[in-house]
Design an enzyme around this catalytic site. Structure first.
Site, PDB file in Angstrom:
ATOM      1  N   GLU A 104      -5.669  -5.229  10.221  1.00 57.14           N
ATOM      2  CA  GLU A 104      -4.811  -4.012  10.658  1.00 57.14           C
ATOM      3  C   GLU A 104      -5.028  -3.411  11.820  1.00 57.14           C
ATOM      4  O   GLU A 104      -5.715  -2.342  11.697  1.00 57.14           O
ATOM      5  CB  GLU A 104      -4.828  -3.259   9.314  1.00 57.14           C
ATOM      6  CG  GLU A 104      -4.262  -3.865   8.145  1.00 57.14           C
ATOM      7  CD  GLU A 104      -3.872  -2.597   7.219  1.00 57.14           C
ATOM      8  OE1 GLU A 104      -2.465  -3.062   6.848  1.00 57.14           O
ATOM      9  OE2 GLU A 104      -4.360  -1.826   6.708  1.00 57.14           O
ATOM     10  N   HIS A 157      -9.668   1.089   4.673  1.00 53.51           N
ATOM     11  CA  HIS A 157      -8.294   1.119   5.204  1.00 53.51           C
ATOM     12  C   HIS A 157      -8.496   2.086   6.405  1.00 53.51           C
ATOM     13  O   HIS A 157      -9.160   3.044   6.588  1.00 53.51           O
ATOM     14  CB  HIS A 157      -7.251   1.682   4.169  1.00 53.51           C
ATOM     15  CG  HIS A 157      -5.832   1.687   4.772  1.00 53.51           C
ATOM     16  ND1 HIS A 157      -5.266   2.753   5.764  1.00 53.51           N
ATOM     17  CD2 HIS A 157      -4.872   0.607   4.731  1.00 53.51           C
ATOM     18  CE1 HIS A 157      -4.172   2.536   6.233  1.00 53.51           C
ATOM     19  NE2 HIS A 157      -3.841   1.311   5.550  1.00 53.51           N
ATOM     20  N   GLY A 183       2.604  -0.912   4.189  1.00 52.57           N
ATOM     21  CA  GLY A 183       2.976   0.450   3.881  1.00 52.57           C
ATOM     22  C   GLY A 183       4.301   1.024   3.643  1.00 52.57           C
ATOM     23  O   GLY A 183       5.057   0.523   2.633  1.00 52.57           O
ATOM     24  N   GLY A 184       4.790   1.305   4.938  1.00 54.09           N
ATOM     25  CA  GLY A 184       6.055   2.053   4.590  1.00 54.09           C
ATOM     26  C   GLY A 184       7.370   1.117   4.050  1.00 54.09           C
ATOM     27  O   GLY A 184       8.191   1.505   3.320  1.00 54.09           O
ATOM     28  N   ASN A 205       0.919  -1.114   0.192  1.00 53.15           N
ATOM     29  CA  ASN A 205      -0.059  -0.061   0.097  1.00 53.15           C
ATOM     30  C   ASN A 205       0.958   1.091  -0.031  1.00 53.15           C
ATOM     31  O   ASN A 205       1.599   1.523   1.002  1.00 53.15           O
ATOM     32  CB  ASN A 205      -0.808   0.036   1.219  1.00 53.15           C
ATOM     33  CG  ASN A 205      -1.790   1.265   1.502  1.00 53.15           C
ATOM     34  OD1 ASN A 205      -1.845   2.022   0.299  1.00 53.15           O
ATOM     35  ND2 ASN A 205      -2.162   1.475   2.495  1.00 53.15           N
ATOM     36  N   TRP A 206       1.088   1.988  -0.995  1.00 51.18           N
ATOM     37  CA  TRP A 206       2.007   3.094  -1.217  1.00 51.18           C
ATOM     38  C   TRP A 206       1.153   4.365  -0.722  1.00 51.18           C
ATOM     39  O   TRP A 206       1.922   5.343  -0.763  1.00 51.18           O
ATOM     40  CB  TRP A 206       2.255   3.247  -2.510  1.00 51.18           C
ATOM     41  CG  TRP A 206       2.994   2.337  -3.253  1.00 51.18           C
ATOM     42  CD1 TRP A 206       3.946   1.122  -2.418  1.00 51.18           C
ATOM     43  CD2 TRP A 206       3.544   1.970  -4.796  1.00 51.18           C
ATOM     44  NE1 TRP A 206       4.796   0.572  -3.309  1.00 51.18           N
ATOM     45  CE2 TRP A 206       4.607   1.021  -4.740  1.00 51.18           C
ATOM     46  CE3 TRP A 206       3.145   2.800  -5.804  1.00 51.18           C
ATOM     47  CZ2 TRP A 206       5.283   0.567  -5.812  1.00 51.18           C
ATOM     48  CZ3 TRP A 206       3.815   2.228  -6.931  1.00 51.18           C
ATOM     49  CH2 TRP A 206       4.796   1.354  -7.062  1.00 51.18           C
ATOM     50  N   LYS A 207       0.097   4.237  -0.184  1.00 49.85           N
ATOM     51  CA  LYS A 207      -0.577   5.425   0.336  1.00 49.85           C
ATOM     52  C   LYS A 207      -0.486   6.796  -0.607  1.00 49.85           C
ATOM     53  O   LYS A 207      -0.573   6.588  -1.939  1.00 49.85           O
ATOM     54  CB  LYS A 207      -0.150   5.930   1.675  1.00 49.85           C
ATOM     55  CG  LYS A 207      -0.098   4.536   2.693  1.00 49.85           C
ATOM     56  CD  LYS A 207       0.193   4.710   3.744  1.00 49.85           C
ATOM     57  CE  LYS A 207       0.421   3.622   4.706  1.00 49.85           C
ATOM     58  NZ  LYS A 207       0.026   3.682   6.107  1.00 49.85           N
ATOM     59  N   GLY A 265       2.282   2.128  10.594  1.00 49.28           N
ATOM     60  CA  GLY A 265       2.996   3.312  10.743  1.00 49.28           C
ATOM     61  C   GLY A 265       3.864   3.522  11.971  1.00 49.28           C
ATOM     62  O   GLY A 265       4.255   4.605  11.917  1.00 49.28           O
ATOM     63  N   SER A 299       3.211  -2.387  10.287  1.00 47.55           N
ATOM     64  CA  SER A 299       4.450  -2.345  10.905  1.00 47.55           C
ATOM     65  C   SER A 299       5.149  -3.597  10.247  1.00 47.55           C
ATOM     66  O   SER A 299       6.317  -3.980  11.082  1.00 47.55           O
ATOM     67  CB  SER A 299       4.676  -2.016  12.288  1.00 47.55           C
ATOM     68  OG  SER A 299       4.290  -0.468  12.128  1.00 47.55           O
ATOM     69  N   GLU A 357      -6.787   4.409   7.412  1.00 40.83           N
ATOM     70  CA  GLU A 357      -6.790   5.792   7.205  1.00 40.83           C
ATOM     71  C   GLU A 357      -8.102   6.538   6.513  1.00 40.83           C
ATOM     72  O   GLU A 357      -8.590   7.627   7.009  1.00 40.83           O
ATOM     73  CB  GLU A 357      -5.656   6.104   6.355  1.00 40.83           C
ATOM     74  CG  GLU A 357      -4.381   6.111   7.139  1.00 40.83           C
ATOM     75  CD  GLU A 357      -3.131   5.338   6.598  1.00 40.83           C
ATOM     76  OE1 GLU A 357      -3.115   5.644   5.282  1.00 40.83           O
ATOM     77  OE2 GLU A 357      -2.308   4.957   6.974  1.00 40.83           O
TER      78      GLU A 357
HETATM   79  C1  PEP Z   1      -0.778   0.052   5.705  1.00 38.50           C
HETATM   80  O1  PEP Z   1      -0.611   0.901   5.226  1.00 38.50           O
HETATM   81  O2  PEP Z   1      -1.692  -0.753   5.418  1.00 38.50           O
HETATM   82  C2  PEP Z   1       0.157  -0.364   6.708  1.00 38.50           C
HETATM   83  C3  PEP Z   1       0.165  -1.569   7.261  1.00 38.50           C
HETATM   84  O3  PEP Z   1       1.115   0.496   6.919  1.00 38.50           O
HETATM   85  P1  PEP Z   1       2.471   0.342   7.489  1.00 38.50           P
HETATM   86  O4  PEP Z   1       2.937  -1.092   7.206  1.00 38.50           O
HETATM   87  O5  PEP Z   1       3.543   1.412   7.197  1.00 38.50           O
HETATM   88  O6  PEP Z   1       2.296   0.078   9.168  1.00 38.50           O
END
Ligand code: PEP
Length: 250
Positions: A169, A96, A233-234, A9-11, A175, A212, A98
């Protein structure tokens, strides 16, 4: 070996040119691995570039991070499933954290998006998870049940139900550098499957873990058979880092 999904997930990162550069480098670094699918959720503006760059890799699928439940109409700023599919999206994230916590998306809206995605032939990956306060209050299952309820009520046909995937999640793990332990994640995955089975959901629902995930914890997480993959994500933002992670596990 069970099939695994590694979803990126590149956000709000990687516009079309950065996405193309990422894809070119990622193609140099990786080869398809049996029973492993790689899913990319770039920003909407980059879906076409990423889908085009990966068109020869049958193990790679591309999706939207968010869609509207209506396919067309007076919905300024929204993304239509039809338009996303036209440029190569075969998947969409729904709900998601966010979307829920920053943009106020409700459980009912998420359910409508899941239903619309199925109607448009796009695979929905429904994200659920509790906040830290909810976990500490022992309310994880109640929250996840509340998030699943409208989906179970709205998606009633077996064929549609069989296509829905869920990502657990926990909001406190996204994050933050703090991931759920494989055991904690497995408990919630088991709960999600049992809950949906009780509602007549067919088969074994595929459930990914997100929060994470990184190169240091992927192996331990995927060693837990309740996890069908990871949503990241990150740690998915560089081609090198993501190529390393998708080579782990199984
Ligand atoms: C996400 O954006 O779905 C996510 C899990 O982010 P991260 O891996 O950065 O915690």
């Amino acid at each position: 070996m069970r099939p695994l999904i590694y979803a990126a997930n590149w956000k709000l990162h990687h516009g079309p040119s950065a996405a193309r550069e990422f894809a070119a480098r990622f193609l140099e670094l990786t080869k398809p691995i049996q029973d492993r699918e790689l899913w990319f959720f770039p920003p909407a503006i980059s879906i076409a570039s990423v889908a085009d760059a990966f068109r020869r890799r049958s193990d790679i699928r591309v999706g939207a991070q968010n869609v509207h439940w209506e396919l067309k109409g007076a919905f300024t700023g929204e993304l239509s499933l039809t338009h996303a599919a036209e440029v190569g999206a075969t998947l969409t994230l729904v709900g998601h954290s966010e979307r829920r916590h920053v943009f106020g998306e409700t459980d009912e809206q998420s359910a409508r998006k899941v239903k619309a995605a199925l109607g448009a032939g796009v695979t929905p990956l429904l994200c659920v998870g509790e906040t830290l306060a909810e976990r500490e209050a022992g309310r994880t299952e109640e929250v996840v049940r509340r998030q699943l309820d409208p989906v179970a009520a709205l998606v009633t046909d077996a064929a549609g139900r069989g296509k829905v995937l869920v990502a657990y999640e926990p909001v406190w793990a996204i994050g933050t550098g703090r991931n759920a332990t494989p055991c904690d994640a497995a408990d919630v995955h088991r709960f999600i499957r049992a809950y949906l089975a009780e509602r007549g959901w067919p088969g074994r629902v595929r459930v990914l873990y997100g929060g994470s995930v990184n190169a240091g914890n992927t192996l331990a997480l995927l060693a837990e058979p309740e996890l069908d993959g990871v949503l990241v994500g990150g740690a998915s933002l560089t081609a090198e880092g993501w190529a390393e992670i998708v080579g782990l596990g199984g």
